[in-house]
Design an enzyme around this catalytic site. Structure first.
Site, PDB file in Angstrom:
ATOM      1  N   GLU A  75      23.992  55.950 -46.751  1.00 50.80           N
ATOM      2  CA  GLU A  75      23.443  56.388 -45.464  1.00 50.80           C
ATOM      3  C   GLU A  75      24.509  57.067 -44.619  1.00 50.80           C
ATOM      4  O   GLU A  75      24.251  58.061 -43.944  1.00 50.80           O
ATOM      5  CB  GLU A  75      22.874  55.187 -44.697  1.00 50.80           C
ATOM      6  N   CYS A 115      25.918  50.924 -41.252  1.00 56.01           N
ATOM      7  CA  CYS A 115      25.085  52.128 -41.332  1.00 56.01           C
ATOM      8  C   CYS A 115      24.087  52.176 -40.186  1.00 56.01           C
ATOM      9  O   CYS A 115      23.827  53.237 -39.621  1.00 56.01           O
ATOM     10  CB  CYS A 115      24.366  52.189 -42.680  1.00 56.01           C
TER      11      CYS A 115
HETATM   12  N1  THU Z   1      25.286  50.215 -49.981  1.00 53.18           N
HETATM   13  C1  THU Z   1      24.769  51.366 -49.476  1.00 53.18           C
HETATM   14  O1  THU Z   1      25.030  52.460 -49.966  1.00 53.18           O
HETATM   15  N2  THU Z   1      23.946  51.263 -48.399  1.00 53.18           N
HETATM   16  C2  THU Z   1      23.647  50.097 -47.763  1.00 53.18           C
HETATM   17  O2  THU Z   1      23.046  50.119 -46.698  1.00 53.18           O
HETATM   18  C3  THU Z   1      24.027  48.830 -48.365  1.00 53.18           C
HETATM   19  C4  THU Z   1      25.020  48.895 -49.452  1.00 53.18           C
HETATM   20  C5  THU Z   1      26.206  50.309 -51.108  1.00 53.18           C
HETATM   21  C6  THU Z   1      27.632  49.999 -50.759  1.00 53.18           C
HETATM   22  C7  THU Z   1      28.187  49.572 -52.094  1.00 53.18           C
HETATM   23  O3  THU Z   1      28.612  50.724 -52.801  1.00 53.18           O
HETATM   24  C8  THU Z   1      26.997  48.979 -52.803  1.00 53.18           C
HETATM   25  O4  THU Z   1      25.839  49.413 -52.116  1.00 53.18           O
HETATM   26  C9  THU Z   1      27.006  47.465 -52.858  1.00 53.18           C
HETATM   27  O5  THU Z   1      27.196  46.923 -51.603  1.00 53.18           O
END
Ligand code: THU
Length: 163
Positions: A75, A115
Site C-alpha cells: 500500500e 499503511c
Molecule cells: N504487508 C503489506 O504489504 N501490506 C500490509 O498492509 C500488511 C503486510 C506485507 C509486509 C510484508 O512484506 C508481508 O506483508 C508480511 O508482513
C-alpha cells in the site's frame, strides 16, 4: 463522563460480480500486481492498485529486505508512487489483494497501521475520502468508504500547530 461509540460501515460482498466494473477492474489489477511482490522472507504477497481522479492506475506490491524493517508494504509502495508521480491528483480508491505461499488466504487482509496512517495523510491532504477494497485469494470482499474509518482518532497535521 461521556462514552462514545465509534463505528463504521463495512460492505461485505460474496463475489466480485457484486462490485461495480471500476471496482472489479481495480481489484483485478491489485491481484495481478500482487504476483510481482518480492516477499521471499514472509511468503506473504500483497498487491495494491490505486485509482486516481484522472483514471490513472498506480500499482504497488510489497518489497521485502534481508534487513526486515527496510522492506515496505504494497500500500505504501503504491501511495508513495502516486504522491511522487501524480502529486496533484486525488486518490479515489485503493484495492488490496493478499495471498500466501504457505496457506490460502480466504479473509481480506486490512492494511497495517503504518499503511493506514500513510493513506490517511493523502486523504486529509486531498479532503475527499479514499475508498478501500480488500480481498484475500478467495472469499469475501470488504469495502469501506474512507481510510479515516479504519484509523479513528488518527494523528494528523492539525496537532503540529501549523495550520
Ligand atoms: N504487508 C503489506 O504489504 N501490506 C500490509 O498492509 C500488511 C503486510 C506485507 C509486509 C510484508 O512484506 C508481508 O506483508 C508480511 O508482513
Amino acid at each position: 463522563m461521556e462514552k462514545k461509540n465509534i463505528g463504521f460501515e463495512l460492505s461485505i460482498y460474496n463475489s466480485e460480480n457484486e462490485l461495480s466494473q471500476i471496482e472489479r477492474e481495480l481489484l483485478q489489477k491489485a491481484e495481478a500486481t500482487r504476483k510481482n511482490a518480492y516477499a521471499p522472507y514472509s511468503n506473504f504477497q500483497v498487491g495494491a492498485a490505486l485509482l486516481l481522479e484522472n483514471g490513472e492506475v498506480v500499482l504497488g506490491n510489497n518489497q521485502e529486505n534481508a534487513s526486515y524493517p527496510s522492506g515496505l508494504c504494497a500500500e505504501r509502495v503504491a501511495v508513495f508512487q502516486a504522491g511522487a508521480c501524480f502529486p496533484d491528483k486525488k486518490v479515489m480508491m485503493i484495492a488490496i489483494s493478499a495471498a500466501s505461499k504457505k496457506y490460502t488466504v480466504d479473509t481480506p487482509a486490512g492494511p497495517c497501521g503504518n499503511c493506514r496512517q500513510s493513506i490517511a495523510e493523502y486523504e486529509q491532504k486531498q479532503k475527499t475520502p479514499i475508498t478501500i477494497i480488500m480481498r484475500g485469494e478467495k472469499g469475501k470482499i470488504y469495502r469501506c468508504n474512507s481510510i479515516s474509518e479504519l484509523l479513528p482518532l488518527a494523528f494528523n497535521n492539525s496537532f503540529l500547530g501549523d495550520s
